[in-house]
Design a protein around this motif. Sequence first.
Motif, PDB file in Angstrom:
ATOM      1  N   ARG A 103       0.861  -1.173   0.000  1.00  0.00           N
ATOM      2  CA  ARG A 103       0.000   0.000   0.000  1.00  0.00           C
ATOM      3  C   ARG A 103       0.903   1.230   0.000  1.00  0.00           C
ATOM      4  O   ARG A 103       2.114   1.135   0.238  1.00  0.00           O
TER       5      ARG A 103
ATOM      6  N   LEU B 171      -3.818   6.943   2.062  1.00  0.00           N
ATOM      7  CA  LEU B 171      -4.995   6.082   2.107  1.00  0.00           C
ATOM      8  C   LEU B 171      -6.253   6.926   2.214  1.00  0.00           C
ATOM      9  O   LEU B 171      -6.200   8.128   2.527  1.00  0.00           O
TER      10      LEU B 171
ATOM     11  N   PHE C 197      -3.406   1.410  -3.213  1.00  0.00           N
ATOM     12  CA  PHE C 197      -2.611   0.195  -3.385  1.00  0.00           C
ATOM     13  C   PHE C 197      -1.576   0.355  -4.493  1.00  0.00           C
ATOM     14  O   PHE C 197      -1.841   0.965  -5.529  1.00  0.00           O
TER      15      PHE C 197
END
Length: 263
Positions: free
Chosen positions: A89, A93, A198
């Motif tokens: 990742r 986010l 991702f």
Amino acid sequence: MKLNLTRLLAFAFASTLLISSCQKNQKAPADEVSQEVIAQIQAQGFNTTGVKKVPEGYLVEGDIILTQEDLINTPTTNELIVANEEHYRTTKLVTGTPRTITISVNTSQVPFPAALADAVNRYNAENLQLQFQVISGNADIDIVTYYQVSNTLGSGGFPKGGRPYGTIQLNTYWFNTSTNASFLATVIAHEIGHCIGFRHTDYMNRSYSCGGTAYNEGSAGVGAIHIPGTPTGPSANSWMLACSDGGNRPFTSSDKVALSTVY
């Protein structure tokens, strides 16, 4: 995702026609990428091979858009990359979970609506803290189509300010009414993966899915963070492999671990 033409000749859209989700053609010298920008991209932990200048910023790793803001605001982390094909990742986010992310597509042409519905259902079936909803008009993520004679399939970026990246571009040079909807759904799901943070599963060795020379940047520690519980070796058939075999890639068991761990 990138198509390997050698395999295309051998297996006709099987495992060798590797699809680069977004690699663009060589541009004019006026659009050459400076060494300063190359250094900034490398500092972010991204592969600098084949970087292209695009209107939004820079296209890296075949289908990821980095804006100038991305390059200036270099994140820091104490987590290092392990040099294998694990799940990764980014440091960026989507926040404010649980939340619903809306997605739209600017065409009703077959198979785009069905493929988008399939991609959304794949995510929603995992009962994540992120749910996805297809709407008409402006959405959190707008899928826009364009036509360009190139090996580009599409592109996306990474979250900004806790929000998903707002645009996925898909090249209709590769997609038409005869395109398998499951394949297109896999491409869309892949780009959604970037939009929520991702990286490519084979970030550390793109030759795993793309062929060619192996490339390993080592422990950059800023642009890719290994997701605990995912494989320490090659992750076959992952939805986030850098290159596609031209077929359908639903979430693998390792993909599901990566998704549920992050969201």
